[in-house]
Design a protein around this motif. Structure first.
Motif, PDB file in Angstrom:
ATOM      1  N   ASN A  54       0.784  -1.240   0.000  1.00 21.59           N
ATOM      2  CA  ASN A  54       0.000   0.000   0.000  1.00 21.59           C
ATOM      3  C   ASN A  54       0.812   1.285   0.000  1.00 21.59           C
ATOM      4  O   ASN A  54       0.243   2.365  -0.165  1.00 21.59           O
ATOM      5  CB  ASN A  54      -0.951  -0.010   1.196  1.00 21.59           C
ATOM      6  CG  ASN A  54      -2.042  -1.050   1.034  1.00 21.59           C
ATOM      7  OD1 ASN A  54      -2.961  -0.885   0.244  1.00 21.59           O
ATOM      8  ND2 ASN A  54      -1.925  -2.158   1.743  1.00 21.59           N
ATOM      9  N   CYS A  55       2.100   1.225   0.179  1.00 20.78           N
ATOM     10  CA  CYS A  55       2.915   2.445   0.159  1.00 20.78           C
ATOM     11  C   CYS A  55       2.781   3.122  -1.207  1.00 20.78           C
ATOM     12  O   CYS A  55       3.056   2.506  -2.229  1.00 20.78           O
ATOM     13  CB  CYS A  55       4.382   2.123   0.437  1.00 20.78           C
ATOM     14  SG  CYS A  55       5.442   3.577   0.255  1.00 20.78           S
ATOM     15  N   PRO A  56       2.353   4.392  -1.244  1.00 21.65           N
ATOM     16  CA  PRO A  56       2.095   5.057  -2.526  1.00 21.65           C
ATOM     17  C   PRO A  56       3.356   5.326  -3.349  1.00 21.65           C
ATOM     18  O   PRO A  56       3.250   5.578  -4.547  1.00 21.65           O
ATOM     19  CB  PRO A  56       1.412   6.370  -2.122  1.00 21.65           C
ATOM     20  CG  PRO A  56       1.839   6.612  -0.720  1.00 21.65           C
ATOM     21  CD  PRO A  56       1.988   5.256  -0.102  1.00 21.65           C
ATOM     22  N   VAL A  57       4.516   5.275  -2.713  1.00 24.66           N
ATOM     23  CA  VAL A  57       5.751   5.563  -3.459  1.00 24.66           C
ATOM     24  C   VAL A  57       6.724   4.388  -3.434  1.00 24.66           C
ATOM     25  O   VAL A  57       7.906   4.540  -3.758  1.00 24.66           O
ATOM     26  CB  VAL A  57       6.423   6.858  -2.951  1.00 24.66           C
ATOM     27  CG1 VAL A  57       5.583   8.073  -3.310  1.00 24.66           C
ATOM     28  CG2 VAL A  57       6.663   6.809  -1.447  1.00 24.66           C
ATOM     29  N   ASP A  58       6.233   3.186  -3.051  1.00 24.18           N
ATOM     30  CA  ASP A  58       7.002   1.952  -3.212  1.00 24.18           C
ATOM     31  C   ASP A  58       8.357   1.988  -2.495  1.00 24.18           C
ATOM     32  O   ASP A  58       9.398   1.739  -3.095  1.00 24.18           O
ATOM     33  CB  ASP A  58       7.194   1.688  -4.715  1.00 24.18           C
ATOM     34  CG  ASP A  58       7.643   0.269  -5.003  1.00 24.18           C
ATOM     35  OD1 ASP A  58       7.426  -0.617  -4.150  1.00 24.18           O
ATOM     36  OD2 ASP A  58       8.241   0.058  -6.083  1.00 24.18           O
ATOM     37  N   VAL A  59       8.297   2.299  -1.195  1.00 22.67           N
ATOM     38  CA  VAL A  59       9.524   2.405  -0.399  1.00 22.67           C
ATOM     39  C   VAL A  59      10.142   1.035  -0.092  1.00 22.67           C
ATOM     40  O   VAL A  59      11.368   0.898   0.020  1.00 22.67           O
ATOM     41  CB  VAL A  59       9.217   3.173   0.917  1.00 22.67           C
ATOM     42  CG1 VAL A  59      10.268   2.908   1.987  1.00 22.67           C
ATOM     43  CG2 VAL A  59       9.099   4.669   0.634  1.00 22.67           C
ATOM     44  N   PHE A  60       9.283  -0.007   0.014  1.00 25.30           N
ATOM     45  CA  PHE A  60       9.733  -1.273   0.615  1.00 25.30           C
ATOM     46  C   PHE A  60      10.074  -2.365  -0.401  1.00 25.30           C
ATOM     47  O   PHE A  60       9.452  -2.466  -1.457  1.00 25.30           O
ATOM     48  CB  PHE A  60       8.636  -1.814   1.540  1.00 25.30           C
ATOM     49  CG  PHE A  60       8.244  -0.867   2.644  1.00 25.30           C
ATOM     50  CD1 PHE A  60       8.997  -0.766   3.796  1.00 25.30           C
ATOM     51  CD2 PHE A  60       7.108  -0.064   2.516  1.00 25.30           C
ATOM     52  CE1 PHE A  60       8.623   0.100   4.817  1.00 25.30           C
ATOM     53  CE2 PHE A  60       6.721   0.804   3.540  1.00 25.30           C
ATOM     54  CZ  PHE A  60       7.483   0.889   4.693  1.00 25.30           C
ATOM     55  N   ASP A  61      11.022  -3.213   0.000  1.00 25.94           N
ATOM     56  CA  ASP A  61      11.330  -4.457  -0.717  1.00 25.94           C
ATOM     57  C   ASP A  61      11.297  -5.620   0.284  1.00 25.94           C
ATOM     58  O   ASP A  61      11.643  -5.442   1.448  1.00 25.94           O
ATOM     59  CB  ASP A  61      12.755  -4.410  -1.301  1.00 25.94           C
ATOM     60  CG  ASP A  61      12.875  -3.472  -2.476  1.00 25.94           C
ATOM     61  OD1 ASP A  61      11.963  -3.423  -3.310  1.00 25.94           O
ATOM     62  OD2 ASP A  61      13.923  -2.790  -2.558  1.00 25.94           O
TER      63      ASP A  61
HETATM   64 FE1  SF4 Z   1       3.714   6.526   3.471  1.00 25.79          FE
HETATM   65 FE2  SF4 Z   1       6.360   6.745   3.775  1.00 25.79          FE
HETATM   66 FE3  SF4 Z   1       5.070   4.696   4.856  1.00 25.79          FE
HETATM   67 FE4  SF4 Z   1       5.327   4.817   2.218  1.00 25.79          FE
HETATM   68  S1  SF4 Z   1       6.989   4.585   3.703  1.00 25.79           S
HETATM   69  S2  SF4 Z   1       3.446   4.293   3.331  1.00 25.79           S
HETATM   70  S3  SF4 Z   1       5.204   7.062   1.872  1.00 25.79           S
HETATM   71  S4  SF4 Z   1       4.816   6.883   5.409  1.00 25.79           S
END
Ligand code: SF4
Ligand code: F3S
Length: 103
Positions: A54-61
């Protein structure tokens, strides 16, 4: 849940995948906290996956963590520098494994 003051309360023990790691670390059972702006407590994460999906900017792997007692995969906040502080991951994680320093 994750200690939001981990950067004061824990020792910085090194880096992995370009991210800060905060101890104690004693693999495979104890893996510490990974990240700084977006931090994941690997010892709490149960690999639910809602943060990553669900992260809108795809932070995770996904990363493999074989023989960890909670789960055999974890989420690495690889692109924490892209985070827009929406707090979705913090709110959605069922075990409160994520801290985002939005200050
Ligand atoms: Fe939001 Fe940052 Fe979490 Fe992504 S990593 S869901 S942008 S708070
Ligand atoms: Fe782990 Fe919570 Fe994400 S359990 S995979 S940090 S939603």
């Amino acid at each position: 849940g994750i200690d939001p003051n981990f950067d004061d309360n824990r020792e910085h023990v090194g880096e992995e995948n370009g991210l800060d790691v905060w101890g104690p670390v004693d693999p495979p059972e104890k893996l510490g906290i990974h990240g700084a702006h977006v931090a994941v407590d690997y010892d709490i994460c149960i690999a639910d996956g809602a943060c990553l999906e669900n992260c809108p900017v795809d932070v995770f792997d996904w990363v493999d963590t074989p023989d960890h007692p909670e789960s055999e995969t974890k989420v690495e906040p690889t692109r924490e520098d892209q985070c827009i502080d929406c707090m979705l991951c913090v709110d959605i994680c069922p075990v409160d494994a994520i801290d985002v320093d939005a200050s």
